[in-house]
Design a protein around this motif. Structure first.
Motif, PDB file in Angstrom:
ATOM      1  N   GLU A 159       0.865  -1.178   0.000  1.00 54.56           N
ATOM      2  CA  GLU A 159       0.000   0.000   0.000  1.00 54.56           C
ATOM      3  C   GLU A 159       0.904   1.231   0.000  1.00 54.56           C
ATOM      4  O   GLU A 159       1.769   1.381   0.869  1.00 54.56           O
ATOM      5  N   VAL A 160       0.735   2.098  -0.989  1.00 51.00           N
ATOM      6  CA  VAL A 160       1.489   3.348  -1.064  1.00 51.00           C
ATOM      7  C   VAL A 160       0.552   4.476  -0.649  1.00 51.00           C
ATOM      8  O   VAL A 160      -0.524   4.637  -1.223  1.00 51.00           O
ATOM      9  N   VAL A 161       0.962   5.213   0.361  1.00 50.55           N
ATOM     10  CA  VAL A 161       0.149   6.311   0.888  1.00 50.55           C
ATOM     11  C   VAL A 161       0.969   7.595   0.831  1.00 50.55           C
ATOM     12  O   VAL A 161       2.103   7.636   1.314  1.00 50.55           O
ATOM     13  N   HIS A 162       0.395   8.615   0.218  1.00 54.71           N
ATOM     14  CA  HIS A 162       1.054   9.923   0.138  1.00 54.71           C
ATOM     15  C   HIS A 162       0.595  10.814   1.294  1.00 54.71           C
ATOM     16  O   HIS A 162      -0.565  10.743   1.717  1.00 54.71           O
ATOM     17  N   HIS A 163       1.521  11.631   1.762  1.00 54.15           N
ATOM     18  CA  HIS A 163       1.245  12.628   2.796  1.00 54.15           C
ATOM     19  C   HIS A 163       1.750  13.977   2.302  1.00 54.15           C
ATOM     20  O   HIS A 163       2.718  14.053   1.551  1.00 54.15           O
ATOM     21  N   SER A 164       1.111  15.017   2.769  1.00 57.74           N
ATOM     22  CA  SER A 164       1.496  16.367   2.373  1.00 57.74           C
ATOM     23  C   SER A 164       2.758  16.828   3.086  1.00 57.74           C
ATOM     24  O   SER A 164       2.911  16.644   4.290  1.00 57.74           O
ATOM     25  N   PHE A 165       3.616  17.432   2.302  1.00 55.86           N
ATOM     26  CA  PHE A 165       4.814  18.093   2.813  1.00 55.86           C
ATOM     27  C   PHE A 165       4.869  19.463   2.143  1.00 55.86           C
ATOM     28  O   PHE A 165       5.635  19.682   1.204  1.00 55.86           O
ATOM     29  N   THR A 223       0.294  26.353  -2.027  1.00 58.06           N
ATOM     30  CA  THR A 223      -0.405  25.092  -2.305  1.00 58.06           C
ATOM     31  C   THR A 223      -1.227  24.593  -1.118  1.00 58.06           C
ATOM     32  O   THR A 223      -1.686  23.448  -1.125  1.00 58.06           O
ATOM     33  N   ASP A 224      -1.428  25.424  -0.130  1.00 60.06           N
ATOM     34  CA  ASP A 224      -2.156  24.987   1.064  1.00 60.06           C
ATOM     35  C   ASP A 224      -3.545  24.444   0.726  1.00 60.06           C
ATOM     36  O   ASP A 224      -3.969  23.421   1.270  1.00 60.06           O
ATOM     37  N   LEU A 225      -4.264  25.093  -0.182  1.00 59.71           N
ATOM     38  CA  LEU A 225      -5.606  24.640  -0.539  1.00 59.71           C
ATOM     39  C   LEU A 225      -5.556  23.273  -1.224  1.00 59.71           C
ATOM     40  O   LEU A 225      -6.402  22.409  -0.960  1.00 59.71           O
ATOM     41  N   ALA A 226      -4.551  23.065  -2.069  1.00 59.30           N
ATOM     42  CA  ALA A 226      -4.389  21.751  -2.713  1.00 59.30           C
ATOM     43  C   ALA A 226      -4.144  20.672  -1.662  1.00 59.30           C
ATOM     44  O   ALA A 226      -4.693  19.570  -1.751  1.00 59.30           O
ATOM     45  N   HIS A 227      -3.339  20.995  -0.652  1.00 60.07           N
ATOM     46  CA  HIS A 227      -3.069  20.016   0.403  1.00 60.07           C
ATOM     47  C   HIS A 227      -4.311  19.759   1.261  1.00 60.07           C
ATOM     48  O   HIS A 227      -4.507  18.636   1.732  1.00 60.07           O
ATOM     49  N   GLU A 228      -5.160  20.772   1.435  1.00 60.87           N
ATOM     50  CA  GLU A 228      -6.431  20.543   2.129  1.00 60.87           C
ATOM     51  C   GLU A 228      -7.303  19.582   1.331  1.00 60.87           C
ATOM     52  O   GLU A 228      -7.933  18.679   1.898  1.00 60.87           O
ATOM     53  N   PHE A 229      -7.361  19.790   0.011  1.00 60.70           N
ATOM     54  CA  PHE A 229      -8.115  18.874  -0.854  1.00 60.70           C
ATOM     55  C   PHE A 229      -7.573  17.457  -0.723  1.00 60.70           C
ATOM     56  O   PHE A 229      -8.341  16.502  -0.599  1.00 60.70           O
ATOM     57  N   LEU A 230      -6.261  17.304  -0.747  1.00 58.73           N
ATOM     58  CA  LEU A 230      -5.658  15.972  -0.646  1.00 58.73           C
ATOM     59  C   LEU A 230      -5.961  15.322   0.700  1.00 58.73           C
ATOM     60  O   LEU A 230      -6.200  14.112   0.765  1.00 58.73           O
ATOM     61  N   ALA A 231      -5.975  16.099   1.761  1.00 59.40           N
ATOM     62  CA  ALA A 231      -6.324  15.558   3.080  1.00 59.40           C
ATOM     63  C   ALA A 231      -7.769  15.075   3.084  1.00 59.40           C
ATOM     64  O   ALA A 231      -8.083  13.996   3.606  1.00 59.40           O
ATOM     65  N   HIS A 232      -8.655  15.861   2.491  1.00 58.96           N
ATOM     66  CA  HIS A 232     -10.059  15.455   2.418  1.00 58.96           C
ATOM     67  C   HIS A 232     -10.207  14.184   1.584  1.00 58.96           C
ATOM     68  O   HIS A 232     -10.900  13.243   1.985  1.00 58.96           O
ATOM     69  N   ALA A 233      -9.568  14.151   0.424  1.00 61.50           N
ATOM     70  CA  ALA A 233      -9.638  12.969  -0.440  1.00 61.50           C
ATOM     71  C   ALA A 233      -9.108  11.739   0.284  1.00 61.50           C
ATOM     72  O   ALA A 233      -9.690  10.650   0.182  1.00 61.50           O
ATOM     73  N   SER A 234      -8.022  11.912   1.018  1.00 61.34           N
ATOM     74  CA  SER A 234      -7.449  10.792   1.772  1.00 61.34           C
ATOM     75  C   SER A 234      -8.424  10.299   2.834  1.00 61.34           C
ATOM     76  O   SER A 234      -8.579   9.089   3.027  1.00 61.34           O
ATOM     77  N   ALA A 235      -9.084  11.226   3.514  1.00 61.41           N
ATOM     78  CA  ALA A 235     -10.062  10.851   4.537  1.00 61.41           C
ATOM     79  C   ALA A 235     -11.243  10.097   3.925  1.00 61.41           C
ATOM     80  O   ALA A 235     -11.875   9.286   4.600  1.00 61.41           O
ATOM     81  N   GLU A 236     -11.496  10.330   2.642  1.00 61.83           N
ATOM     82  CA  GLU A 236     -12.582   9.663   1.930  1.00 61.83           C
ATOM     83  C   GLU A 236     -12.118   8.389   1.225  1.00 61.83           C
ATOM     84  O   GLU A 236     -12.855   7.807   0.437  1.00 61.83           O
ATOM     85  N   GLY A 237     -10.862   7.971   1.495  1.00 56.26           N
ATOM     86  CA  GLY A 237     -10.349   6.737   0.896  1.00 56.26           C
ATOM     87  C   GLY A 237      -9.842   6.891  -0.525  1.00 56.26           C
ATOM     88  O   GLY A 237      -9.692   5.909  -1.241  1.00 56.26           O
ATOM     89  N   LYS A 238      -9.566   8.115  -0.939  1.00 55.10           N
ATOM     90  CA  LYS A 238      -9.145   8.385  -2.324  1.00 55.10           C
ATOM     91  C   LYS A 238      -7.743   8.988  -2.388  1.00 55.10           C
ATOM     92  O   LYS A 238      -7.443   9.806  -3.257  1.00 55.10           O
ATOM     93  N   ASN A 239      -6.866   8.551  -1.489  1.00 50.21           N
ATOM     94  CA  ASN A 239      -5.509   9.106  -1.416  1.00 50.21           C
ATOM     95  C   ASN A 239      -4.781   9.019  -2.750  1.00 50.21           C
ATOM     96  O   ASN A 239      -4.332  10.019  -3.293  1.00 50.21           O
ATOM     97  N   ARG A 240      -4.648   7.821  -3.263  1.00 50.92           N
ATOM     98  CA  ARG A 240      -3.865   7.634  -4.495  1.00 50.92           C
ATOM     99  C   ARG A 240      -4.495   8.310  -5.693  1.00 50.92           C
ATOM    100  O   ARG A 240      -3.810   8.919  -6.516  1.00 50.92           O
TER     101      ARG A 240
END
Length: 128
Positions: free
Chosen positions: A35-41, A99-116
């Motif tokens: 499982e590959v999981v991305h995190h915001s940096f 890119t803060d807003l993009a990272h917020e979107f990615l956090a939301h997507a990850s919480a919804e099971g759509k990380n990748r």
């Protein structure tokens, strides 16, 4: 096995690295167990919200890199990406900003099971 990747959405090395990790997992005989999981940096939180800059300007502001040095380093990344089948892979001709807003979107997507799916879409949209 879980692989965690920390990345900035406008970082060309992060986009290329994500692609390389995916290819390595595909070749790995137990890849279906990975499982590959991305995190915001986020690296661009200091840029003003609502403004964008050319990559050339950002390299000069952030790292003091200008002119031919910026051209050489970014074209190298583009060539490496192209050699791995990423076409197009635009770096120097892109715009960057906060890119803060993009990272917020990615956090939301990850919480919804759509990380990748979200990370792949962001990298494709920005570099492609």
């Amino acid at each position: 096995m879980k692989i965690e990747v920390w990345a900035e959405v406008t970082c060309p090395w992060c986009g290329l690295g994500s692609h390389r990790v995916d290819r390595a997992v595909e070749r790995f005989e137990h890849g279906n167990e990975v499982e590959v999981v991305h995190h915001s940096f986020p690296l661009s939180s200091s840029f003003p919200v609502g403004e964008t800059f050319s990559v050339r300007d950002a390299l000069l502001r952030r790292h003091g890199i200008s002119g031919s040095q910026a051209e050489t380093s970014t074209r190298r990344i583009e060539a490496l990406a192209e050699a791995e089948g990423l076409r197009p892979y635009k770096v120097l001709d892109n715009l960057v900003g906060n890119t803060d807003l993009a990272h917020e979107f990615l956090a939301h997507a990850s919480a919804e099971g759509k990380n990748r799916e979200a990370w792949d879409a962001i990298f494709r949209a920005y570099f492609g």
